[in-house]
Design an enzyme around this catalytic site. Sequence first.
Site, PDB file in Angstrom:
ATOM      1  CG  HIS A  68     -85.940  36.374  29.634  1.00  0.00           C
ATOM      2  ND1 HIS A  68     -86.232  37.735  28.952  1.00  0.00           N
ATOM      3  CD2 HIS A  68     -85.192  36.186  30.633  1.00  0.00           C
ATOM      4  CE1 HIS A  68     -85.651  38.437  30.506  1.00  0.00           C
ATOM      5  NE2 HIS A  68     -84.458  37.670  31.258  1.00  0.00           N
TER       6      HIS A  68
ATOM      7  CG  HIS B   7     -86.935  38.340  36.380  1.00  0.00           C
ATOM      8  ND1 HIS B   7     -87.410  38.403  34.934  1.00  0.00           N
ATOM      9  CD2 HIS B   7     -85.756  38.797  35.600  1.00  0.00           C
ATOM     10  CE1 HIS B   7     -86.590  38.629  33.758  1.00  0.00           C
ATOM     11  NE2 HIS B   7     -85.722  38.896  34.374  1.00  0.00           N
TER      12      HIS B   7
ATOM     13  CG  ASP C   6     -83.004  36.129  34.586  1.00  0.00           C
ATOM     14  OD1 ASP C   6     -83.419  36.567  34.195  1.00  0.00           O
ATOM     15  OD2 ASP C   6     -82.666  37.241  35.314  1.00  0.00           O
TER      16      ASP C   6
ATOM     17  CG  HIS D 255     -77.378  36.409  33.917  1.00  0.00           C
ATOM     18  ND1 HIS D 255     -78.604  35.582  34.152  1.00  0.00           N
ATOM     19  CD2 HIS D 255     -78.186  37.984  33.650  1.00  0.00           C
ATOM     20  CE1 HIS D 255     -79.583  35.857  33.360  1.00  0.00           C
ATOM     21  NE2 HIS D 255     -79.405  37.199  33.844  1.00  0.00           N
TER      22      HIS D 255
ATOM     23  CG  HIS E 196     -50.788 -14.773  28.131  1.00  0.00           C
ATOM     24  ND1 HIS E 196     -50.571 -13.960  29.550  1.00  0.00           N
ATOM     25  CD2 HIS E 196     -50.237 -12.970  28.182  1.00  0.00           C
ATOM     26  CE1 HIS E 196     -50.421 -13.386  29.895  1.00  0.00           C
ATOM     27  NE2 HIS E 196     -49.909 -12.065  29.417  1.00  0.00           N
TER      28      HIS E 196
END
Length: 470
Positions: A79, A261, A265, A288, A367
Amino acid sequence: MNVKQRTIKGEISVKGVGLHTGANVTLTFCPAPENHGFKFQRVDLPGEPVIDADCDNVTDTARGTTISQNGASVSTVEHVMASLVGMDLDNVLIKVNGPETPIMDGSSIKFIEVLEEVGVALQNADREYYTIPHNITYAEPERSVEIVAMPLDDYRFTCMIDYNSPVLGSQHAGITSIGEFKKEIASCRTFCFLHELEYQLQHNLIKGGDLNNAIVIVDKEVTQDELRHLAKIFNREEIDVAPQGILNNMELRYQNEPARHKLLDMIGDLALVGVHLKGHIMAARPGHAANVAFAKKIKAAIKKDKGKKKTTAYDVNAKPLFDVVDIMKILPHRQPFLFLDKVMELSKTHVVGVKNVTMNEEFFKGHFPGAPVFPGVLQVEAMAQTGGILVLSTVPDPENYLTYFLKIDNVRFRSQVTPGDTIVFRCDLVEPIRRGIAQMKGVGMVGDRIAVEAEMMAQIVKVKDSETAK
């Protein structure tokens, strides 16, 4: 137009009880610097440990979302997180003197009200968005859970719930933009079924529960004795069942308040991705656990995208951001081991550097002088020096720090680099720097072809600390 990051103008607190512990809790919102993000701090514990609001730190989703880090936890963060997203914020430190946030009235509106009271402050740094590039899906067939994120140049939500309850039925809720959160979603309270409430009461799981902070849906026949027992537990003279099939302690703020709601969430849980999102999120029967799993899936997509090869063409003749003299003020390397000539771009998350390969460099004497090739190990070193510029740019007085590379993985040499070539290196952070540890993806380009790529991990160390360690 770039959107600037936002924090709050000052500290402000709310007080309440924790839903599950019943403990009195004070939660304080505090301003935070740019690129801080959202973090919780347990000020009641030794050392006042900080917990990043990150889906990778979620440790429990049974009766709310719990995050844990550094030996500390904070429960029921969803929340609070939803209120921060709803207020369009980026950087806030949330201090709490207990193991969970206060439940308030079971919604986000009380948090929104205090955040509005203290006010919002604009910051200088640009905000980072992640725009959903393609459909990202998540499903739990055994629970009929489905969530999908679709491309959209906004942040839109659609949510459906269905608990096979004749009282609740199937409900839908949605917002077309996060700007609608305060008006349409923030005041929608949590809910539970009467049989769940009775179980939780019997097992002492909601010590801070009150009929003022939850909608109780009556999904079974209830006797007067049971109602009188509930009234006694919650210090009410009487409790009855309202015509809508809920306990008559409160009136619904919206006919579909439970669905709204659940959307609240979901917004709070997806905030744990750690970056502002652009996309249309559609969810059927979310919870959740599913929300957090989906957040992790989005975060993995972000990390994968950041790790993709950057093949942008750069004008190597353009005026550099840093020339070699500037570079030597940041990096400790000197000739013949300084392999970076110019820095063309530098941001909080990426750097572009240039290496000009010439035949008169010392290593070409031994090299393959007859067929000179720029050694791969030195290509990686040049890339690491480019990444070092990015890492050291995050600390004050970079001349007082060194970068030590802890790990280099997945090195690939795609084509030869020979004298006369110019390599353009780009290094990107694949996740925020934490505790001085930086993880980067590097790519070296010669023209439009990839010469080398690697994944690197480096540590920032103060020079005096390094000397002490030796």
